[in-house]
Scaffold this active site. Structure first.
Site, short mmCIF file in Angstrom:
data_model
loop_
_atom_site.label_atom_id
_atom_site.label_comp_id
_atom_site.label_asym_id
_atom_site.label_seq_id
_atom_site.Cartn_x
_atom_site.Cartn_y
_atom_site.Cartn_z
N TYR A 1 -1.89 -1.30 10.20
CA TYR A 1 -1.92 -1.45 8.74
C TYR A 1 -0.56 -1.07 8.15
O TYR A 1 0.00 -1.80 7.32
CB TYR A 1 -3.03 -0.54 8.20
CG TYR A 1 -3.32 -0.67 6.72
CD1 TYR A 1 -4.15 -1.69 6.24
CD2 TYR A 1 -2.81 0.23 5.80
CE1 TYR A 1 -4.43 -1.80 4.88
CE2 TYR A 1 -3.09 0.14 4.45
CZ TYR A 1 -3.92 -0.88 4.00
OH TYR A 1 -4.21 -0.98 2.64
N SER B 1 0.85 -1.20 0.00
CA SER B 1 0.00 0.00 0.00
C SER B 1 0.88 1.23 0.00
O SER B 1 2.07 1.16 0.34
CB SER B 1 -0.86 0.00 1.27
OG SER B 1 -1.43 1.26 1.52
#
Ligand SMILES: NC(=O)c1ccc[n+]([C@@H]2O[C@H](COP(=O)([O-])OP(=O)(O)OC[C@H]3O[C@@H](n4cnc5c(N)ncnc54)[C@H](O)[C@@H]3O)[C@@H](O)[C@H]2O)c1
Length: 237
Positions: A166, A149
């Site tokens: 995350y 990401s």
């Protein structure tokens, strides 16, 4: 070296029930590639698999499987199921795409949410690499594609807005994949690896991640649930 064609290949897609994974299943099947897709949401991936299969050229097979990629036993069961369903002893492509958001603050958030997010986003990718690398090597021309990401570059959503579980997982996915490049060159040159670093993509990841945490969509949340997800102190931002 690019793969010339997806025709007659077999691809594995994790998180194939929604968003980018769903689109991968659809586009691979349309290009003549058989696909085994898995998802935490068994109903969603079954529908996607059936729809993609119905629209695919003759000879293509698309199967949907229930699997929580953060649980190694389930990943191994998914592997065994798909080899039997596709009557294959190898796979050609693996997209370790499944992921979820959550675990924003290490300081104020709930530990179980942090660890669940990290487990899906990191251990899910790791277990898939462990399970599928031997099958990619057996292909003779295998490609592993791990999804990280933009949060594998930047460890926050912005000033004052942490995204710690995350980001930690997505940094790990990027580091692991880059480390594998040289490892594969030295020890298994018949397999290549790539890391995907998406910026914002308009999928249902927020609602799917809340659902995976047992929370409803934002418009149906109680005040206490809103407070858990976006504490009042952060709401003005
Ligand atoms: N959407 C974005 O802006 C964005 C940005 C950067 C990276 N990513 C990454 O891209 C990937 C795909 O995300 P998306 O936006 O398509 O999200 P999405 O929510 O639309 O799709 C992800 C799918 O993964 C499944 N999933 C979640 N946990 C799972 C588990 N434990 N086991 C199996 N399946 C599981 C979900 O049920 C869902 O169907 C994720 O790894 C995500 O972190 C997304």
């Amino acid at each position: 070296m690019a793969m010339d064609s997806f025709t007659d290949k077999l691809a594995v897609v994790t998180g194939g029930g929604s968003g980018m994974g769903r689109e991968l299943v659809r586009q691979l099947a349309a290009q003549g590639c058989s696909v085994a897709a898995c998802d935490l949401n068994a109903d969603a991936v079954a529908v996607i698999a059936a729809t993609a299969w119905a629209a695919a050229p003759p000879g293509v097979r698309v199967t949907g499987h229930a699997c929580d990629v953060s649980d190694e036993a389930q990943v191994l069961r998914f592997r065994d199921e798909l080899l039997e369903a596709h009557a294959s002893d190898h796979v050609d492509l693996v997209f370790a795409n499944a992921g979820m958001g959550g675990g924003e603050s290490f300081i104020t958030g709930r530990r179980e949410v942090w660890e669940r997010t990290f487990a899906v986003d990191w251990w899910g990718v790791y277990y898939c690499a462990r399970a599928f690398l031997p099958l990619l090597m057996a292909s003779g021309d295998g490609v592993l594609v791990n999804t990280s990401s933009v949060n594998g570059f930047w460890a926050a959503l912005g000033p004052g807005v942490p995204n710690s579980a995350y980001s930690t997982a997505k940094f790990a996915v990027k580091g692991f994949t880059e480390a594998l490049i040289e490892d594969l060159r030295a020890n298994a040159p018949e397999v290549r690896v790539a890391v995907v670093m998406p910026g914002h993509v308009g999928t249902d990841i927020v609602v799917n991640s809340l659902r995976a945490r047992g929370l409803p969509a934002p418009e149906r949340m109680s005040d206490a649930q809103v407070e858990e997800v976006i504490p009042a102190s952060r709401r003005p931002r």
